[in-house]
Design an enzyme around this catalytic site. Structure first.
Site, PDB file in Angstrom:
ATOM      1  N   THR A 214       0.883  -1.173   0.000  1.00 42.97           N
ATOM      2  CA  THR A 214       0.000   0.000   0.000  1.00 42.97           C
ATOM      3  C   THR A 214       0.918   1.219   0.000  1.00 42.97           C
ATOM      4  OG1 THR A 214      -0.005   0.060   2.401  1.00 42.97           O
ATOM      5  CG2 THR A 214      -1.775  -1.153   1.402  1.00 42.97           C
ATOM      6  N   THR A 215       0.563   2.383  -0.298  1.00 43.78           N
ATOM      7  CA  THR A 215      -0.718   2.946  -0.704  1.00 43.78           C
ATOM      8  C   THR A 215      -0.542   3.530  -2.110  1.00 43.78           C
ATOM      9  OG1 THR A 215      -1.284   3.470   1.587  1.00 43.78           O
ATOM     10  CG2 THR A 215      -2.364   4.784  -0.124  1.00 43.78           C
TER      11      THR A 215
END
Length: 281
Positions: free
Chosen positions: A54-55
């Site tokens: 992520t992100t």
């Protein structure tokens, strides 16, 4: 007795016979076991521990779209990799940012790249951006069985639409459901915080430079509140991967370019730790 094509060094007849423009369809016919969604699954107890990435964030501007991702991969509360790449070119005019199970996500991106290349070679033209988004949706849907066991892949897709002459962003859910996002989008564990930052700073008239600065600001805000998201690491010289897609094609910012933006943001955050405020109307 017919000779085995592999023993003679010749390609099997299926490789030389005209067929579908979809590489996934070809693979499904010839080697279905190589497709992620066709693998046999064993009953499992508990969640599978695997590195997750992520992100990912994306922002559009009048001349194109910017797609960026942080560099951290985690497994539970452990950092498994600090410099993973999560943003990949799909073709000349589009890119994919991966969130979710890192190994499966990278495999899916490589298959998606082959899918687009195969279509272009067979048909002689590039697939439309809408068509690319639909093909990626099909791939995510084929991974649903794995997603139900905790191995989900939820990418963000962005590119330049040659027909509409604009940058477009598409987000997905684990079932392959596709949504077009307008202005900005984010996915991954830090997406809530990144989206809040983008909502505050986004404008319709952003320049390319402002858009690239905005995505790094958003990743910085996500890292500030989400432990699975890695912010710019000056000591290790690890900075977000940023790609810009315009009518001239896809361009990945060099380390020097992304580090310059990240350092300028860090310097300003020394005076204003919580980041820039939204413009007052």
């Amino acid at each position: 007795m017919e000779a085995n094509p592999r023993s003679t060094g010749r390609l099997p007849a299926a490789f030389l016979t005209p067929g579908s423009a979809s590489f996934m369809d070809f693979l499904s016919d010839q080697s279905p076991d190589m497709l992620p969604g066709k693998r046999s699954l064993q009953p499992l107890r508990g969640a599978i521990e695997a590195p997750h990435g992520t992100t990912i964030v994306a922002v559009s501007f009048p001349g194109g779209v910017v797609l960026a991702g942080d560099r951290r991969a985690t497994m539970g509360n452990m950092i498994t990799q600090r410099d993973i790449e999560k943003v990949f070119p799909a073709d000349e005019y589009s890119a994919v940012g991966i969130a979710g199970t890192a190994g499966l996500a990278v495999e899916m991106v490589r298959l998606f790249q082959l899918e687009l290349e195969h279509f272009e070679k067979v048909e002689g033209v590039q697939l439309s951006l809408e068509g690319k988004a639909n093909r990626l949706s099909t791939m995510i849907r084929s991974n649903l069985a794995m997603a139900m066991q905790g191995l989900a892949v939820v990418p963000l897709f962005a590119g330049w639409d040659v027909d509409r002459q604009k940058g477009r962003i598409f987000s997905y859910d684990v079932t392959g459901g596709r949504s077009e996002e307008h202005g900005y989008a984010s996915t991954g564990s830090g997406s809530i915080f990144a989206r809040g930052a983008m909502k505050k700073l986004f404008r319709e008239d952003l320049t390319e430079q402002q858009a690239t600065t905005l995505v790094i600001q958003a990743l910085y805000d996500a890292a500030d509140d989400d432990s699975a998201t890695g912010g710019p690491d000056v000591a290790r010289r690890i900075y977000p991967i940023v790609t810009v897609i315009t009518d001239e094609g896809l361009k990945k910012l060099t380390e020097a370019e992304s580090s310059e933006i990240a350092r300028s943001i860090l310097e300003r955050r020394l005076e204003q730790p919580d980041g820039p405020r939204a413009a007052l109307l």
